[in-house]
Enzyme design. Sequence first.
Site, PDB file in Angstrom:
ATOM      1  CE  LYS A   2      10.679  42.231  71.887  1.00 48.46           C
ATOM      2  NZ  LYS A   2      10.712  43.633  72.397  1.00 48.46           N
ATOM      3  NE  ARG A   4      17.269  42.781  70.564  1.00 47.95           N
ATOM      4  CZ  ARG A   4      16.431  42.394  71.519  1.00 47.95           C
ATOM      5  NH1 ARG A   4      15.956  41.176  71.529  1.00 47.95           N
ATOM      6  NH2 ARG A   4      16.068  43.237  72.442  1.00 47.95           N
ATOM      7  NE  ARG A  35      10.833  45.066  81.477  1.00 53.05           N
ATOM      8  CZ  ARG A  35      11.258  44.839  80.250  1.00 53.05           C
ATOM      9  NH1 ARG A  35      10.562  44.058  79.458  1.00 53.05           N
ATOM     10  NH2 ARG A  35      12.356  45.401  79.817  1.00 53.05           N
ATOM     11  NE  ARG A  43      15.196  43.285  81.020  1.00 48.41           N
ATOM     12  CZ  ARG A  43      14.747  43.087  79.792  1.00 48.41           C
ATOM     13  NH1 ARG A  43      13.704  42.305  79.573  1.00 48.41           N
ATOM     14  NH2 ARG A  43      15.340  43.670  78.760  1.00 48.41           N
ATOM     15  NE  ARG A  52      16.660  47.383  76.560  1.00 52.02           N
ATOM     16  CZ  ARG A  52      15.757  47.152  77.510  1.00 52.02           C
ATOM     17  NH1 ARG A  52      15.860  47.756  78.677  1.00 52.02           N
ATOM     18  NH2 ARG A  52      14.775  46.325  77.292  1.00 52.02           N
TER      19      ARG A  52
HETATM   20  P1  AP5 Z   1       7.295  43.321  78.077  1.00 49.92           P
HETATM   21  O1  AP5 Z   1       6.271  42.342  77.630  1.00 49.92           O
HETATM   22  O2  AP5 Z   1       8.238  42.905  79.129  1.00 49.92           O
HETATM   23  O3  AP5 Z   1       8.044  43.968  76.815  1.00 49.92           O
HETATM   24  P2  AP5 Z   1       9.072  43.349  75.774  1.00 49.92           P
HETATM   25  O4  AP5 Z   1       8.604  43.729  74.423  1.00 49.92           O
HETATM   26  O5  AP5 Z   1       9.314  41.914  76.050  1.00 49.92           O
HETATM   27  O6  AP5 Z   1      10.324  44.256  76.125  1.00 49.92           O
HETATM   28  P3  AP5 Z   1      11.836  43.844  76.411  1.00 49.92           P
HETATM   29  O7  AP5 Z   1      12.466  44.993  77.158  1.00 49.92           O
HETATM   30  O8  AP5 Z   1      11.927  42.506  77.044  1.00 49.92           O
HETATM   31  O9  AP5 Z   1      12.389  43.824  75.025  1.00 49.92           O
HETATM   32  P4  AP5 Z   1      13.823  43.897  74.644  1.00 49.92           P
HETATM   33  O10 AP5 Z   1      13.689  43.505  73.257  1.00 49.92           O
HETATM   34  O11 AP5 Z   1      14.502  45.180  74.887  1.00 49.92           O
HETATM   35  O12 AP5 Z   1      14.557  42.923  75.717  1.00 49.92           O
HETATM   36  P5  AP5 Z   1      15.117  41.456  75.579  1.00 49.92           P
HETATM   37  O13 AP5 Z   1      14.964  40.792  76.885  1.00 49.92           O
HETATM   38  O14 AP5 Z   1      14.584  40.798  74.380  1.00 49.92           O
HETATM   39  O15 AP5 Z   1       6.492  44.633  78.553  1.00 49.92           O
HETATM   40  C1  AP5 Z   1       7.184  45.774  79.027  1.00 49.92           C
HETATM   41  C2  AP5 Z   1       6.417  46.382  80.209  1.00 49.92           C
HETATM   42  O16 AP5 Z   1       5.177  46.927  79.766  1.00 49.92           O
HETATM   43  C3  AP5 Z   1       6.042  45.370  81.296  1.00 49.92           C
HETATM   44  O17 AP5 Z   1       6.121  45.998  82.529  1.00 49.92           O
HETATM   45  C4  AP5 Z   1       4.584  44.984  80.967  1.00 49.92           C
HETATM   46  O18 AP5 Z   1       3.860  44.595  82.123  1.00 49.92           O
HETATM   47  C5  AP5 Z   1       4.056  46.276  80.372  1.00 49.92           C
HETATM   48  N1  AP5 Z   1       3.071  46.060  79.297  1.00 49.92           N
HETATM   49  C6  AP5 Z   1       3.131  45.105  78.304  1.00 49.92           C
HETATM   50  N2  AP5 Z   1       2.061  45.240  77.471  1.00 49.92           N
HETATM   51  C7  AP5 Z   1       1.351  46.315  77.919  1.00 49.92           C
HETATM   52  C8  AP5 Z   1       0.154  46.960  77.474  1.00 49.92           C
HETATM   53  N3  AP5 Z   1      -0.508  46.520  76.392  1.00 49.92           N
HETATM   54  N4  AP5 Z   1      -0.297  48.032  78.175  1.00 49.92           N
HETATM   55  C9  AP5 Z   1       0.378  48.477  79.292  1.00 49.92           C
HETATM   56  N5  AP5 Z   1       1.514  47.898  79.760  1.00 49.92           N
HETATM   57  C10 AP5 Z   1       1.995  46.836  79.079  1.00 49.92           C
HETATM   58  O19 AP5 Z   1      16.663  41.741  75.325  1.00 49.92           O
HETATM   59  C11 AP5 Z   1      17.472  42.295  76.331  1.00 49.92           C
HETATM   60  C12 AP5 Z   1      18.902  42.437  75.845  1.00 49.92           C
HETATM   61  O20 AP5 Z   1      19.431  41.126  75.527  1.00 49.92           O
HETATM   62  C13 AP5 Z   1      19.066  43.240  74.554  1.00 49.92           C
HETATM   63  O21 AP5 Z   1      19.184  44.621  74.812  1.00 49.92           O
HETATM   64  C14 AP5 Z   1      20.359  42.636  73.993  1.00 49.92           C
HETATM   65  O22 AP5 Z   1      21.481  43.141  74.651  1.00 49.92           O
HETATM   66  C15 AP5 Z   1      20.237  41.163  74.359  1.00 49.92           C
HETATM   67  N6  AP5 Z   1      19.590  40.367  73.292  1.00 49.92           N
HETATM   68  C16 AP5 Z   1      18.406  39.697  73.361  1.00 49.92           C
HETATM   69  N7  AP5 Z   1      18.103  39.089  72.211  1.00 49.92           N
HETATM   70  C17 AP5 Z   1      19.133  39.373  71.360  1.00 49.92           C
HETATM   71  C18 AP5 Z   1      19.411  39.054  70.002  1.00 49.92           C
HETATM   72  N8  AP5 Z   1      18.550  38.314  69.263  1.00 49.92           N
HETATM   73  N9  AP5 Z   1      20.557  39.505  69.450  1.00 49.92           N
HETATM   74  C19 AP5 Z   1      21.431  40.248  70.173  1.00 49.92           C
HETATM   75  N10 AP5 Z   1      21.223  40.603  71.461  1.00 49.92           N
HETATM   76  C20 AP5 Z   1      20.088  40.169  72.053  1.00 49.92           C
HETATM   77 MG    MG Z   2      10.950  40.784  76.789  1.00 51.82          MG
END
Ligand code: AP5
Ligand code: MG
Length: 216
Positions: A13, A88, A127, A160, A171
């Site tokens: 994402k 979410r 990552r 992270r 997660r």
């Molecule tokens: P990346 O693009 O970083 O993946 P992502 O989908 O953004 O994954 P996240 O871990 O950021 O998602 P998340 O939803 O768990 O975390 P968030 O920060 O939102 O890609 C991942 C890796 O793969 C990278 O190394 C990249 O280079 C690689 N990659 C990407 N595409 C690829 C491909 N096509 N091929 C190969 N490699 C690839 O949330 C974190 C925490 O915050 C949550 O756990 C929660 O506690 C809190 N939080 C955030 N939003 C909310 C909400 N709305 N409500 C409640 N809590 C929330």
């Molecule tokens: Mg992300």
Amino acid sequence: MKIILLGPPGAGKGTQAKSISNRYDIPHISTGDIFRKNISEETPLGVEAKRYIDNGQLVPDSLTIDIVKDRLSDEDCKKGFLLDGFPRTVAQAEALKVFLQNKNEGMDCALLIDVPKDFILDRMTGRRVCLSCGASYHIKFNPSKVEGKCDVCGSDIIQRKDDNEATVKERLQVYDNQTQPLINYYNEEKLLKVVDGTKAINEVFDSVCNILGRDK
Ligand code: AP5
Ligand code: MG
Ligand code: ZN
């Protein structure tokens, strides 16, 4: 253009959001990035959010919804926006819908980046992220040009705290229980589009552009 990016942790994402935001000139709003910035600055919100994030749990809806409403009220969101990691939960989706309805607006598209679970652990544990600009790298799939430094802004890139195997598993469980139902929710709202997130990063972006349209 008002877009939601859906998908499990590690789906890509954040990676796709950077390209979409550049291509279509809309602000990228990541609740995860907002929380992480607050954690690194040790604000009261950061202190509260950290308790949940470090354990792989969701930050409570009450906190999260207000933050997003505030951000969506900024001037730069008038031209559209890209939501990454929000909504979410169904409660967050409902709150977003009501917030927009009150302005006679609605979302244009909920784009699911579809990636099966067996891809995720490799992606997460390799990552590296930039806390300054939110850019995301991977030691194998998408390395930065200079080791340990962000290509975009030159800041240090780090692992992270929630990208360890145990927290990633937690997660994924939380995703299944609380976020997966949104796929059905947006399908019923007739907003759901799906791209295959297992392809290479540029191929995924190509599929995204096919869906969103080639023009800005
Ligand atoms: P990346 O693009 O970083 O993946 P992502 O989908 O953004 O994954 P996240 O871990 O950021 O998602 P998340 O939803 O768990 O975390 P968030 O920060 O939102 O890609 C991942 C890796 O793969 C990278 O190394 C990249 O280079 C690689 N990659 C990407 N595409 C690829 C491909 N096509 N091929 C190969 N490699 C690839 O949330 C974190 C925490 O915050 C949550 O756990 C929660 O506690 C809190 N939080 C955030 N939003 C909310 C909400 N709305 N409500 C409640 N809590 C929330
Ligand atoms: Mg992300
Ligand atoms: Zn950076």
